[in-house]
Design an enzyme around this catalytic site. Structure first.
Site, PDB file in Angstrom:
ATOM      1  N   GLY A 113       0.823  -1.208   0.000  1.00 49.01           N
ATOM      2  CA  GLY A 113       0.000   0.000   0.000  1.00 49.01           C
ATOM      3  C   GLY A 113       0.854   1.253   0.000  1.00 49.01           C
ATOM      4  N   GLY A 115       1.681   2.747  -2.646  1.00 51.37           N
ATOM      5  CA  GLY A 115       1.317   3.551  -3.821  1.00 51.37           C
ATOM      6  C   GLY A 115       2.140   3.234  -5.051  1.00 51.37           C
ATOM      7  CB  SER A 116       3.508   0.075  -6.448  1.00 43.76           C
ATOM      8  OG  SER A 116       2.313  -0.669  -6.415  1.00 43.76           O
ATOM      9  CB  SER A 117      -0.929   1.921  -9.074  1.00 46.77           C
ATOM     10  OG  SER A 117      -1.129   0.597  -8.754  1.00 46.77           O
ATOM     11  CB  ALA A 119       5.337   5.394  -7.528  1.00 48.21           C
ATOM     12  CG  ASP A 160      -2.191   8.015  -4.303  1.00 44.80           C
ATOM     13  OD1 ASP A 160      -2.756   9.063  -4.685  1.00 44.80           O
ATOM     14  OD2 ASP A 160      -2.668   6.890  -4.530  1.00 44.80           O
TER      15      ASP A 160
END
Ligand code: MEV
Length: 327
Positions: A113, A115-117, A119, A160
């Site tokens: 969680g 926030g890879s998407s 980023a 994010d």
């Protein structure tokens, strides 16, 4: 062939989750673990059909391909959705006529969680701008990336995205109202992962259901969270850890009231508090993902042990990381 590599940090919500979706402020910090995206343009493709190819090993996606003309249409693999729609949105605004190969590499698991998407999406937009020599300000990158979030999930504050673009620690209000960088040094934070992957949109919807049933109660909770965030901002800048810890505990109480904490999260939170943390709360949507604890230096080892004892995983992080950058 040109190859551009860009990186952006993950994020940790400090205080204000959920209320931030409805126009209240939150505090967020960018973490040292980064997402890397490399993009090359492919001028001549044998079949003459310009394609996008994405390899995202962290999502176990290898050789995902589509004709450029079809991006954003038909079936879109979940692990590449944010990248594909970001490319589509960028191309609609700044048309180009080449194929692309995109490869991602992450220093953190997409399960946390962090926030890879978001980023990856921010990196994609920045890398495309560099590839096609288009000057984009941070604000323009944020705008395009946030539009992409709304296109995909219809909901979300964009905090994010702001962390990935601007980095540092931010006081953030959605709706393009405020992205204020705060001068904050080291934060004595411990992060514990619950082992459960949470789905943000599901949790936002759960809270929305509660708000429908008890509108004035939930609105009051949001207002109290907003007040907590405003006082916490001052405590954070003054490094008043005792006060910040207490405010984290109060914020957690309201998140419990909204129904987004879980037994596992609460067990980790109580374990941290009983081992001398100033305060502890869940971080993000709830339902799983991570907790954060603010701890005096001398108690950090005990706090980490306490997280492990109740089945959590300690994740070492640095806060205040730099925003999106060229590598
Ligand atoms: C999720 O990490 C935090 C939420 O406030 C959603 C958002 O701000 O987009 C629940």
């Amino acid at each position: 062939m040109n190859r551009i590599t860009v990186s952006a940090p993950g994020k940790l919500m400090l205080l204000g989750e959920h209320a931030v979706v409805y126009g209240h402020p939150c505090l967020v910090t960018a973490v040292g673990q980064r997402m890397y995206v490399s993009i090359s343009n492919v001028k001549s493709q044998i079949s003459n059909v310009k394609k996008i190819r994405i390899d995202a090993p962290g999502e176990k996606i290898f050789g995902y391909e589509k004709p450029m003309e079809d991006i954003g249409k038909g079936e879109i693999s979940k692990g590449v959705r944010f990248i594909e729609i970001a490319v589509r949105n960028f191309r609609e605004k700044y048309p180009f006529d080449v194929g692309l190969t995109i490869t991602t590499r992450s220093e953190f698991s997409s399960q946390f969680g962090f926030g890879s998407s978001s980023a990856a999406m921010v990196c994609t937009i920045k890398a495309l701008a560099e590839l096609f020599s288009i000057k984009l300000s941070k604000k323009q990158i944020f705008d395009l990336a946030y539009k992409t979030v709304l296109d995909i999930q219809g909901k979300g504050s964009g905090f994010d995205v702001a962390a990935a673009v601007y980095g540092g620690t931010l006081y953030f209000v959605t709706g393009w109202k405020k992205i204020q960088p705060l001068v904050v040094g080291h934060l004595p934070l411990v992060v514990g992962y619950s082992g459960v992957k949470a789905d943000t949109v599901t949790l936002i919807n759960q809270v929305a259901e509660k708000a429908k049933k008890y509108p004035d109660i939930v609105e009051n909770i949001y207002k109290q969270i907003a007040r907590i965030v405003d006082i916490a901002k001052i405590a954070l800048v003054k490094k008043d850890w005792t006060m910040l810890g207490e405010l984290m505990n109060i914020n957690q109480g309201y998140l419990e009231a909204l129904g987004v904490s879980t037994g596992k999260l609460s067990a980790m939170i109580y374990a941290c508090r009983s081992e001398g943390a100033y305060g502890a709360k869940l971080s993000g949507a709830g339902g799983g993902d991570c907790i954060i604890a603010l701890s005096p230096k001398e108690n950090i080892t005990k706090v980490k042990k306490a997280i492990k004892k109740v089945g959590g995983q300690v994740i070492d992080i640095e806060v205040n990381a730099e925003g999106v950058r060229m590598e």
